[in-house]
Design an enzyme around this catalytic site. Structure first.
Site, PDB file in Angstrom:
ATOM      1  CD  GLU A   1      44.953  52.937  54.675  1.00 38.16           C
ATOM      2  OE1 GLU A   1      44.546  53.891  53.999  1.00 38.16           O
ATOM      3  OE2 GLU A   1      46.084  52.911  55.199  1.00 38.16           O
TER       4      GLU A   1
ATOM      5  CD  GLU B   1      38.624  46.503  57.828  1.00 38.76           C
ATOM      6  OE1 GLU B   1      39.811  46.197  57.615  1.00 38.76           O
ATOM      7  OE2 GLU B   1      37.687  45.693  57.778  1.00 38.76           O
TER       8      GLU B   1
ATOM      9  NE  ARG C   1      35.439  60.585  51.714  1.00 39.14           N
ATOM     10  CZ  ARG C   1      36.271  61.540  52.100  1.00 39.14           C
ATOM     11  NH1 ARG C   1      37.496  61.235  52.472  1.00 39.14           N
ATOM     12  NH2 ARG C   1      35.896  62.804  52.098  1.00 39.14           N
TER      13      ARG C   1
ATOM     14  N   GLY D   1      37.265  47.439  53.696  1.00 41.27           N
ATOM     15  CA  GLY D   1      38.466  48.170  53.311  1.00 41.27           C
ATOM     16  C   GLY D   1      38.331  48.889  51.981  1.00 41.27           C
TER      17      GLY D   1
ATOM     18  CB  SER E   1      33.820  55.607  49.108  1.00 44.56           C
ATOM     19  OG  SER E   1      33.538  56.985  49.150  1.00 44.56           O
TER      20      SER E   1
ATOM     21  CD  GLU F   1      29.263  41.346  43.970  1.00 44.61           C
ATOM     22  OE1 GLU F   1      28.916  40.155  43.877  1.00 44.61           O
ATOM     23  OE2 GLU F   1      29.315  42.127  42.997  1.00 44.61           O
ATOM     24  CB  ALA F   2      33.750  43.180  47.561  1.00 42.89           C
TER      25      ALA F   2
ATOM     26  N   GLY G   1      21.714  57.067  40.289  1.00 40.15           N
ATOM     27  CA  GLY G   1      21.215  56.814  38.936  1.00 40.15           C
ATOM     28  C   GLY G   1      21.526  55.440  38.387  1.00 40.15           C
TER      29      GLY G   1
ATOM     30  NE  ARG H   1      23.022  38.472  42.414  1.00 41.23           N
ATOM     31  CZ  ARG H   1      22.480  37.276  42.550  1.00 41.23           C
ATOM     32  NH1 ARG H   1      22.781  36.528  43.613  1.00 41.23           N
ATOM     33  NH2 ARG H   1      21.637  36.794  41.645  1.00 41.23           N
TER      34      ARG H   1
END
Length: 339
Positions: A200, A216, A218, A233, A236, A274-275, A282, A312
């Site tokens: 991916e 994993e 973009r 995963g 972006s 953080e995920a 901004g 986070r």
């Protein structure tokens, strides 16, 4: 005599004789002065130059004492039934033809220049939208007839995608990389040694990785990821083509962007996001000290390119918080132990 870059290529024309794509097996950047002089004299100038089999063979003999690999390429090209082209770029300026655009994309994927290291202004207007098939590049206006001819002959013409940019691996496969799904890396991507692109993962043109790294997510156009960094995963990076404006987004060394997270600011070294946290320029961020106490509030853009940060989201209040990232080095060492 000096030139910025040179390349001898073979490619595809449509029925009107317009270039659809060009493959440059051995591009050169800032070649030796003696080589430049021989080429300019033989081809009568710089820019995009038509090349026939006889001329390619003559050039091969002339270049053999100066660049054996380039001469061998020309010797092989002289046997081609497909259109040949020579591109001599006098300077690093915007490409003026499809072959010039393809040469610059090859420079990136051959690791001869890094993202933002070569001028690509106007490339979208130059490159035609093409059907990329198992029989090569096909002009979209000519595609229906080619599909019908294939069916009549008892075969299927496989169209893998319709795009201005082809997949990189049909032109360049850099050493020391793993690419799980080759269609997700465009020509013009720069993949450094030790880079892994998972299924991916996606890498646009004029973007890429210093390597090593695990991708994993973009990597958008214009984004460069530093060595030892990982994109989780579904994450972006906001590029100049996807809302980042004129801000050059980058990721420093030994960073981690968690799964489904994203960044709209450049990160310094040893940073973690953080995920699930999308950090735009901004975004309001609460800066915390080592005891978790509030120091001040700021905008994420004011933290751009700063090292050793952990971003986070507070699970109770939902506020975005930032504190010193103490675990980045150990974390990345563990991630790359078996890379």
């Amino acid at each position: 005599m000096s030139l910025y870059a040179i390349g001898f290529g073979v490619g595809t024309h449509n029925r009107q004789g317009q270039w659809l794509d060009v493959f440059f097996p051995t591009p050169r950047i800032q070649p030796a002065a003696a080589l430049c002089q021989v080429l300019v004299d033989a081809l009568g100038g710089t820019g995009t130059r038509a090349l026939d089999a006889s001329k390619a063979n003559d050039l091969a003999a002339a270049l053999a004492p100066l660049d054996a690999a380039l001469a061998e390429t020309l010797k092989t090209l002289s046997e081609s039934k497909q259109p040949l082209v020579a591109v001599l770029l006098a300077e690093n300026s915007a490409p003026a033809s499809v072959p010039e655009a393809y040469l610059k994309l090859h420079l990136l994927s051959h690791r001869l220049v890094k993202p933002h290291g070569t001028v690509l202004d106007g490339i979208f207007g130059l490159l035609p939208n093409v059907a990329w098939t198992n029989e090569g590049a096909i002009d979209l206006a000519e595609l229906p007839a080619r599909q019908l001819a294939a069916r009549v002959a008892g075969r299927t013409l496989e169209v893998s995608c319709v795009d201005k940019f082809p997949k990189m691996t049909n032109y360049v496969v850099p050493s020391g990389v793993r690419i799980a799904h080759t269609a997700r890396v465009r020509l013009g991507a720069y993949l450094g040694e030790g880079t892994t692109i998972m299924h991916e993962g996606f890498v646009n043109f004029n973007a890429g990785t210093e390597g090593p790294g695990m991708i994993e997510g973009r990597i958008s156009a214009g984004v460069f990821v530093g060595k030892g960094s990982d994109l989780g995963g579904g994450c972006s990076t906001m590029g100049t083509l996807s809302g980042g404006g004129n801000i050059i987004i980058s990721v420093g060394d030994n960073c981690l962007i968690g799964a489904n997270a994203g960044i709209g600011i450049p990160l310094g070294n040893r940073c973690t996001v953080e995920a699930g946290l999308y950090l735009t320029a901004g975004s309001k961020v609460r800066l915390l000290d080592d005891k978790g106490e509030l120091v001040r509030e700021t905008k994420a853009r004011d933290l751009a390119n700063q090292d050793d940060l952990l971003f986070r989201r507070n699970s109770v209040t939902g506020a975005i918080e930032c504190k010193t990232n103490k675990s980045a080095i150990a974390l990345n060492e563990a991630l790359h132990a078996n890379n």
